[in-house]
Scaffold this active site. Structure first.
Site, PDB file in Angstrom:
ATOM      1  CB  SER A 108     -18.529  17.845   1.771  1.00  8.99           C
ATOM      2  OG  SER A 108     -17.970  16.681   2.281  1.00  8.99           O
ATOM      3  CB  THR A 141     -24.271  23.200   3.128  1.00  7.54           C
ATOM      4  OG1 THR A 141     -23.519  22.728   4.245  1.00  7.54           O
ATOM      5  CG2 THR A 141     -24.322  24.704   3.138  1.00  7.54           C
ATOM      6  CG  ASP A 197     -21.833  28.544   4.511  1.00 10.18           C
ATOM      7  OD1 ASP A 197     -21.335  29.401   3.750  1.00 10.18           O
ATOM      8  OD2 ASP A 197     -21.291  27.449   4.740  1.00 10.18           O
ATOM      9  NE  ARG A 220     -21.067  20.995   8.441  1.00 11.65           N
ATOM     10  CZ  ARG A 220     -21.563  20.563   7.289  1.00 11.65           C
ATOM     11  NH1 ARG A 220     -22.234  19.440   7.248  1.00 11.65           N
ATOM     12  NH2 ARG A 220     -21.373  21.245   6.183  1.00 11.65           N
ATOM     13  CG  ASP A 229     -20.717  26.538  -0.081  1.00 12.05           C
ATOM     14  OD1 ASP A 229     -19.812  27.323   0.238  1.00 12.05           O
ATOM     15  OD2 ASP A 229     -21.321  25.823   0.742  1.00 12.05           O
ATOM     16  CD  GLN A 287     -10.993  19.842   9.451  1.00  7.33           C
ATOM     17  OE1 GLN A 287     -11.293  20.125  10.602  1.00  7.33           O
ATOM     18  NE2 GLN A 287     -11.895  19.519   8.536  1.00  7.33           N
ATOM     19  N   GLY A 327       0.796  -1.233   0.000  1.00  3.81           N
ATOM     20  CA  GLY A 327       0.000   0.000   0.000  1.00  3.81           C
ATOM     21  C   GLY A 327       0.823   1.275   0.000  1.00  3.81           C
ATOM     22  CD  GLU A 328       5.909   1.467   2.583  1.00  7.18           C
ATOM     23  OE1 GLU A 328       6.822   1.449   1.737  1.00  7.18           O
ATOM     24  OE2 GLU A 328       6.085   1.176   3.778  1.00  7.18           O
ATOM     25  CE  LYS A 372     -22.915  25.270   6.979  1.00  7.07           C
ATOM     26  NZ  LYS A 372     -22.130  24.772   5.892  1.00  7.07           N
TER      27      LYS A 372
HETATM   28  C1  R5P Z   1     -18.308  25.054   4.761  1.00  6.31           C
HETATM   29  O1  R5P Z   1     -18.070  26.058   5.398  1.00  6.31           O
HETATM   30  C2  R5P Z   1     -18.128  24.922   3.294  1.00  6.31           C
HETATM   31  O2  R5P Z   1     -18.046  26.154   2.668  1.00  6.31           O
HETATM   32  C3  R5P Z   1     -19.272  24.119   2.696  1.00  6.31           C
HETATM   33  O3  R5P Z   1     -20.485  24.844   2.896  1.00  6.31           O
HETATM   34  C4  R5P Z   1     -19.404  22.792   3.354  1.00  6.31           C
HETATM   35  O4  R5P Z   1     -18.153  22.180   3.454  1.00  6.31           O
HETATM   36  C5  R5P Z   1     -20.338  21.897   2.594  1.00  6.31           C
HETATM   37  O5  R5P Z   1     -20.427  20.699   3.282  1.00  6.31           O
HETATM   38  P1  R5P Z   1     -21.668  19.748   3.108  1.00  6.31           P
HETATM   39  O6  R5P Z   1     -21.893  19.543   1.650  1.00  6.31           O
HETATM   40  O7  R5P Z   1     -21.252  18.479   3.808  1.00  6.31           O
HETATM   41  O8  R5P Z   1     -22.828  20.383   3.797  1.00  6.31           O
END
Ligand code: R5P
Length: 311
Positions: free
Chosen positions: A230, A234, A175, A200, A226, A103, A37-38, A198
């Protein structure tokens, strides 16, 4: 100093496109692993050829960091360090999707690492002195990188793709962090915009609307924008809000489409008709805009010092 481009194992073809657009020599580092896996970080050319292309020249390594963020970043550190040991005169990392950018601070009630700082320091340690990133989640954390940073904007290319397809457009930022993206996007589309506030849930990740804008979206074709999608939570929340306010249609646009955990299904069931993104991350189901040309332009402009903030 001559320039040579390396299409890294996570280059998504962007390195090849850039080399072709800028008429630069291309080397390829294919995706390879040892049986345990390396990562087996290699370049598809013989040692002498690589040495003579790299020695004293600028090496531009193109490596996006998704999927498999840790592996892709590790390959990038290894490639950069190898280029340094071969005598590269300058090492530029083009990271279309910079992982760990979210992060970027210590979060309330959580003893977390500020991981993006470590990623940037690791790049410096591997000899990278120039950095090109597409639509990073947070601009200020880039100041942790010791060298020149160039930010590539994805808003213009995405807005050009959508322009004309939305008959009665209205831009909605899902957001507070996205309001400047929304403002700029609406400028390209020549329409109004608003942003949602928003929150989370830190435990289950659910997204709830804290403050909704007082708008009527009656008959509007809403474009939710945005920096990334992910899990889709959102954007799905924002899409439901848009329909409650009378929207005629909703599409979503983001530079980076991670699309984890059934995100497409989540967006579809919230009524999102189309998802637009760029090729910083490989895509199968979205309308994809090629960001290579904008990155090539950024590389041409490199050389001036400091963080470029396109917003
Ligand atoms: C967060 O601050 C980012 O700008 C996106 O709004 C966020 O990462 C989207 O994540 P997800 O699709 O999981 O809600």
């Amino acid at each position: 100093m001559a320039r040579v481009v390396i299409e890294g194992p996570g280059g998504n073809g962007i390195g090849r496109s850039i080399a072709s657009m800028l008429h630069l020599q291309l080397l390829e580092s294919p995706r390879k692993s040892f049986p345990d896996g390396e990562s087996d970080v290699v370049i598809s050319a013989d040692n002498a050829a690589v040495d003579s292309l790299v020695n004293g020249n600028e090496v531009i390594i193109v490596q996006s960091a998704y999927p498999m963020q840790d592996k892709r970043l590790h390959e990038l550190y290894i490639l950069a360090d190898d280029m340094r040991s071969r005598g590269a005169g300058r090492i530029t990392a083009v990271i279309p999707y910079l992982a760990y950018a979210r992060q970027n601070r210590r979060f309330e009630g959580k003893a977390n690492a500020v991981s993006v700082n470590t990623v940037l320091k690791m790049l410096n340690s591997a000899g990278v002195t120039e950095l090109v990133v597409v639509a990073p989640h947070n601009f200020s954390s880039l100041s942790q990188f010791n060298g020149t940073v160039k930010v590539v904007d994805a808003i213009g290319p995405l807005a050009r793709e959508i322009s004309g397809k939305a008959g009665n457009p209205f831009v909605l930022a899902p957001d507070k962090g996205a309001w400047r993206v929304g403002e700029k996007f609406s400028g390209f589309l020549g329409c109004s915009y608003a942003s949602i506030d928003k929150r989370r849930d830190p435990v289950n990740g659910d997204v709830v609307i804290l403050n909704a804008p007082e708008v009527s979206l009656e008959g509007m074709d809403v474009v939710i924008v945005d920096d990334m999608i992910s899990s889709g939570g959102t954007v799905a929340q924002a899409a439901r809000f848009a329909y409650q306010k009378g929207a005629r249609s909703v599409v979503a646009a983001a530079a980076h489409l991670l699309m984890v955990d059934g995100a497409y299904e989540k967006l579809k069931s919230a009524g999102v008709r189309e998802v637009y993104g760029t090729n910083t991350i490989p895509q199968e189901r979205a309308k994809v805009v090629d960001i290579s040309g904008s990155i090539a332009d950024a590389i041409k402009e490199m050389g001036r010092k400091g963080v470029r903030h396109p917003l």
